[in-house]
Write a protein that holds these residues in place. Sequence first.
Motif, PDB file in Angstrom:
ATOM      1  N   ALA A 149     -12.329 -30.107  -0.655  1.00 30.58           N
ATOM      2  CA  ALA A 149     -11.230 -29.220  -1.042  1.00 30.58           C
ATOM      3  C   ALA A 149     -11.324 -28.803  -2.502  1.00 30.58           C
ATOM      4  O   ALA A 149     -10.812 -27.750  -2.892  1.00 30.58           O
ATOM      5  N   LEU A 152     -14.244 -25.813  -2.047  1.00 31.21           N
ATOM      6  CA  LEU A 152     -14.375 -24.857  -0.949  1.00 31.21           C
ATOM      7  C   LEU A 152     -13.011 -24.413  -0.431  1.00 31.21           C
ATOM      8  O   LEU A 152     -12.070 -25.207  -0.415  1.00 31.21           O
ATOM      9  N   PRO A 153     -12.873 -23.156   0.043  1.00 29.57           N
ATOM     10  CA  PRO A 153     -11.599 -22.710   0.603  1.00 29.57           C
ATOM     11  C   PRO A 153     -11.396 -23.170   2.038  1.00 29.57           C
ATOM     12  O   PRO A 153     -10.260 -23.389   2.473  1.00 29.57           O
ATOM     13  N   ALA A 154     -12.475 -23.297   2.817  1.00 26.93           N
ATOM     14  CA  ALA A 154     -12.339 -23.651   4.229  1.00 26.93           C
ATOM     15  C   ALA A 154     -13.683 -24.104   4.774  1.00 26.93           C
ATOM     16  O   ALA A 154     -14.741 -23.875   4.164  1.00 26.93           O
ATOM     17  N   GLY A 175     -17.869 -18.350   2.796  1.00 26.50           N
ATOM     18  CA  GLY A 175     -17.355 -18.050   1.461  1.00 26.50           C
ATOM     19  C   GLY A 175     -17.620 -19.141   0.446  1.00 26.50           C
ATOM     20  O   GLY A 175     -16.932 -19.224  -0.577  1.00 26.50           O
ATOM     21  N   SER A 180     -22.393 -24.694  -4.066  1.00 23.57           N
ATOM     22  CA  SER A 180     -21.423 -25.666  -3.550  1.00 23.57           C
ATOM     23  C   SER A 180     -21.875 -26.286  -2.236  1.00 23.57           C
ATOM     24  O   SER A 180     -21.435 -27.384  -1.889  1.00 23.57           O
ATOM     25  N   THR A 212     -18.693 -15.211  10.143  1.00 21.93           N
ATOM     26  CA  THR A 212     -17.412 -15.908  10.094  1.00 21.93           C
ATOM     27  C   THR A 212     -16.559 -15.665  11.337  1.00 21.93           C
ATOM     28  O   THR A 212     -15.968 -16.608  11.894  1.00 21.93           O
ATOM     29  N   LYS A 221     -11.448 -24.714  12.798  1.00 21.19           N
ATOM     30  CA  LYS A 221     -11.316 -24.369  11.388  1.00 21.19           C
ATOM     31  C   LYS A 221     -10.566 -25.470  10.650  1.00 21.19           C
ATOM     32  O   LYS A 221      -9.541 -25.956  11.102  1.00 21.19           O
ATOM     33  N   ASP A 223      -8.734 -26.251   7.184  1.00 19.54           N
ATOM     34  CA  ASP A 223      -8.165 -25.651   5.978  1.00 19.54           C
ATOM     35  C   ASP A 223      -8.312 -26.635   4.822  1.00 19.54           C
ATOM     36  O   ASP A 223      -7.788 -27.750   4.882  1.00 19.54           O
ATOM     37  N   THR A 225      -7.458 -25.838   1.622  1.00 23.51           N
ATOM     38  CA  THR A 225      -6.627 -25.428   0.497  1.00 23.51           C
ATOM     39  C   THR A 225      -5.812 -26.623   0.018  1.00 23.51           C
ATOM     40  O   THR A 225      -5.069 -27.219   0.799  1.00 23.51           O
TER      41      THR A 225
END
Length: 240
Positions: A149, A152-154, A175, A180, A212, A221, A223, A225
């Motif tokens: 986290a 990375l966003p996801a 993304g 990374s 994606t 998926k 998350d 965030t």
Amino acid sequence: MSAPTPLDTAVAAMAAGGDDEARAFYTLLRSAELAVPLEGEAVRLVEAEDGPVALAFDTALRMTDLLGPGRYALFTGRRLAGILAGQGVALGLNFGAPSETLLPAAAVDWLADVAAPIDIDRLRPERLRPPEVAPDVLMALDRAMPALAAMLPAAILVGVEYQNGADRTLLALPGAPPGSAAAAAQAVSEALALAGLSNASLDVAATPAALTERLERVGLKIDLTPPARAAAAERPPRLR
């Protein structure tokens, strides 16, 4: 005599134990900072009966006790393995110390490969499917989430069949910022190793934007965030 280092303890446990102790040793070695003698700008090699050996020590004092003063660099175990991989070079760890260990070239290659992201452009997914992941692997991945986290966003967990016929589970990183993916692969690898799952069939890769939508359609998926922090109070709390 100086106090035992963590690698001394890990090597002794590995010698007296089994697979779990070996995994613990390699996990520690990957993150350990090692003093590596240099010759010019390159890692210094010594010739042994079975081929060249690079020397590394978990303290600079141990290095100078054995070799005398000289130029050296500090590398993590995983970074040193990446430098030596594929060249048929063994690793001599802490020669002259209680944790003296010779890792053959195959072990050095494994140490470099186990935490490396795959090249998704080279392997090219042929078919995607929902992931089939054992509960213990999911639990290990959950422990890696805080580290992921932070960068990375996801992430998307998906089953994948590559053009070469390999059928694997992929942790896709859509993304992902440059560089990374390697750090994410290391975090996942270490989480699996700590759970005793070093041989778990799980790839990690940065994936192109064009892939994606397909990944999200069939994958799981995740998350990443970070949760929003509560706004700080304007005044510090009063203590009674």
